[in-house]
Scaffold this active site. Structure first.
Site, PDB file in Angstrom:
ATOM      1  N   ARG A 274       0.859  -1.175   0.000  1.00  0.00           N
ATOM      2  CA  ARG A 274       0.000   0.000   0.000  1.00  0.00           C
ATOM      3  C   ARG A 274       0.899   1.230   0.000  1.00  0.00           C
ATOM      4  O   ARG A 274       2.000   1.208   0.525  1.00  0.00           O
ATOM      5  CB  ARG A 274      -0.889   0.019   1.248  1.00  0.00           C
TER       6      ARG A 274
ATOM      7  N   HIS B  50      -2.479   2.731  -6.156  1.00  0.00           N
ATOM      8  CA  HIS B  50      -3.284   1.550  -5.854  1.00  0.00           C
ATOM      9  C   HIS B  50      -3.271   0.570  -7.030  1.00  0.00           C
ATOM     10  O   HIS B  50      -3.294  -0.648  -6.832  1.00  0.00           O
ATOM     11  CB  HIS B  50      -4.720   1.967  -5.535  1.00  0.00           C
TER      12      HIS B  50
ATOM     13  N   ARG C 112      -0.336  -1.857  -7.006  1.00  0.00           N
ATOM     14  CA  ARG C 112      -0.567  -2.956  -6.053  1.00  0.00           C
ATOM     15  C   ARG C 112      -1.544  -3.970  -6.639  1.00  0.00           C
ATOM     16  O   ARG C 112      -1.328  -5.184  -6.554  1.00  0.00           O
ATOM     17  CB  ARG C 112      -1.092  -2.364  -4.743  1.00  0.00           C
TER      18      ARG C 112
ATOM     19  N   HIS D  54      -3.680  -9.034   3.454  1.00  0.00           N
ATOM     20  CA  HIS D  54      -5.134  -9.063   3.579  1.00  0.00           C
ATOM     21  C   HIS D  54      -5.555  -9.919   4.771  1.00  0.00           C
ATOM     22  O   HIS D  54      -4.884 -10.887   5.115  1.00  0.00           O
ATOM     23  CB  HIS D  54      -5.778  -9.625   2.311  1.00  0.00           C
TER      24      HIS D  54
ATOM     25  N   TYR E 132      -9.552  -8.510  -5.694  1.00  0.00           N
ATOM     26  CA  TYR E 132      -8.486  -7.874  -6.453  1.00  0.00           C
ATOM     27  C   TYR E 132      -8.282  -8.551  -7.807  1.00  0.00           C
ATOM     28  O   TYR E 132      -7.669  -7.979  -8.699  1.00  0.00           O
ATOM     29  CB  TYR E 132      -7.157  -7.972  -5.678  1.00  0.00           C
TER      30      TYR E 132
END
Length: 306
Positions: free
Chosen positions: A148, A241, A244, A267, A276
């Site tokens: 992140r 973002h 990632r 996570h 994702y």
């Protein structure tokens, strides 16, 4: 005429809610907390005036940050809805020409993923055209470690463990520590950066990524230049973002177990990781559809032969 500041606009809007609209006290409180939180975020990004709030750099990045924080879907919807309403009000007042939140959607899994996934070649283009060594290494950690943006900027020099070939997140989401292996190019790049390319201010900082004056790099600085280079090289803007998200998708495409990907991303569950990976699932569905079409064609050909 001098542009309206974010602070002034929010104050006027909240007063309008209380006096003219006569909204319930609970509603006003919700709007006040959400808007003032957004104001602080913009202040941290050195954005003072309302017309300077940008769609990709700020609006989409705001939603993506909520997603990355693994906020509840209803919470994300509420926050974005408040910003949409406020920005629409600002358009009617003539403070801005268009709402930067117009295209920021939160419907179903849209709130938990970014639709853009970059190929390895596109990631290479972004890295090659990074504006300086600091941004280059920040982007590379996003590409090769899937951190992140907050985790990247919170990295301290002691968290880069060359002897173990790993990066350590001391206090990630849920205050959980995690260790992520470095790729060869990431390890070599960080070693070069810390030895030769990192700014050398009079008063040093424990953080890996600092500005020439020694202050910690801000997320807005990273996203502004990322948007600029991606528009120049790819024809569309992206946020940190997306780096990632692309990291996770690429691993999944290469057959890496979803549990392993989940651990690398930090996570809390594999369900979050699955959100994702919507692109991979869509691609797999297309492959099955092609197979179905071929089977149907074969069956029709067989019927014709008979």
């Amino acid at each position: 005429m001098k542009p309206m500041t974010i602070k002034q606009a929010i104050t006027i809007y909240l007063e309008d809610m209380e006096i003219r609209q006569r909204r319930a006290e609970s509603s006003v409180k919700t709007y006040r907390n959400t808007l003032r939180r957004f104001e602080r975020l913009m202040d941290e990004s050195n954005v003072t005036f309302l017309p300077d709030v940008d769609e990709t750099t700020h609006a989409f990045a705001y939603r993506d940050e909520l997603v990355d924080q693994e906020r509840a879907l209803n919470t994300i919807k509420k926050y974005v809805s408040v910003l949409k309403t406020f920005m629409s009000y600002s358009v009617k007042k003539g403070w801005i020409k268009r709402s930067p939140f117009d295209l920021v959607n939160v419907t179903g899994t849209e709130a938990r993923r970014q639709s853009v996934v970059l190929s390895r070649e596109q990631l290479h283009q972004i890295l090659f055209h990074a504006h300086n060594a600091t941004l280059y290494n920040i982007y590379m950690i996003g590409c090769d470690a899937g951190f992140r943006i907050s985790e990247i900027l919170d990295l301290k020099i002691e968290d880069v463990r060359f002897e173990k070939n790993e990066l350590v997140i001391q206090c990630g989401k849920g205050n959980k520590m995690r260790e992520v292996p470095m790729s060869v190019r990431l390890r070599d790049s960080l070693a070069r950066y810390l030895q030769c390319e990192r700014p050398k201010p009079e008063k040093d900082s424990p953080y890996v990524f600092i500005m020439p004056r020694g202050t910690k790099v801000r997320a807005n600085y990273v996203n502004e230049y990322l948007q600029k280079v991606s528009i120049e090289q790819l024809g569309f803007g992206v946020t940190s973002h997306i780096l990632r998200h692309s990291f996770a998708t690429e691993l999944h495409n290469e057959g890496v177990n979803i549990t392993q990907i989940s651990r690398l991303l930090g996570h809390s569950s594999t369900e979050t990781t699955e959100l994702y990976l919507h692109i991979s699932k869509e691609q797999k569905q297309k492959a099955i559809d092609v197979l179905n079409e071929k089977n149907l064609k074969s069956m029709l050909d067989a019927i014709k032969v008979k």
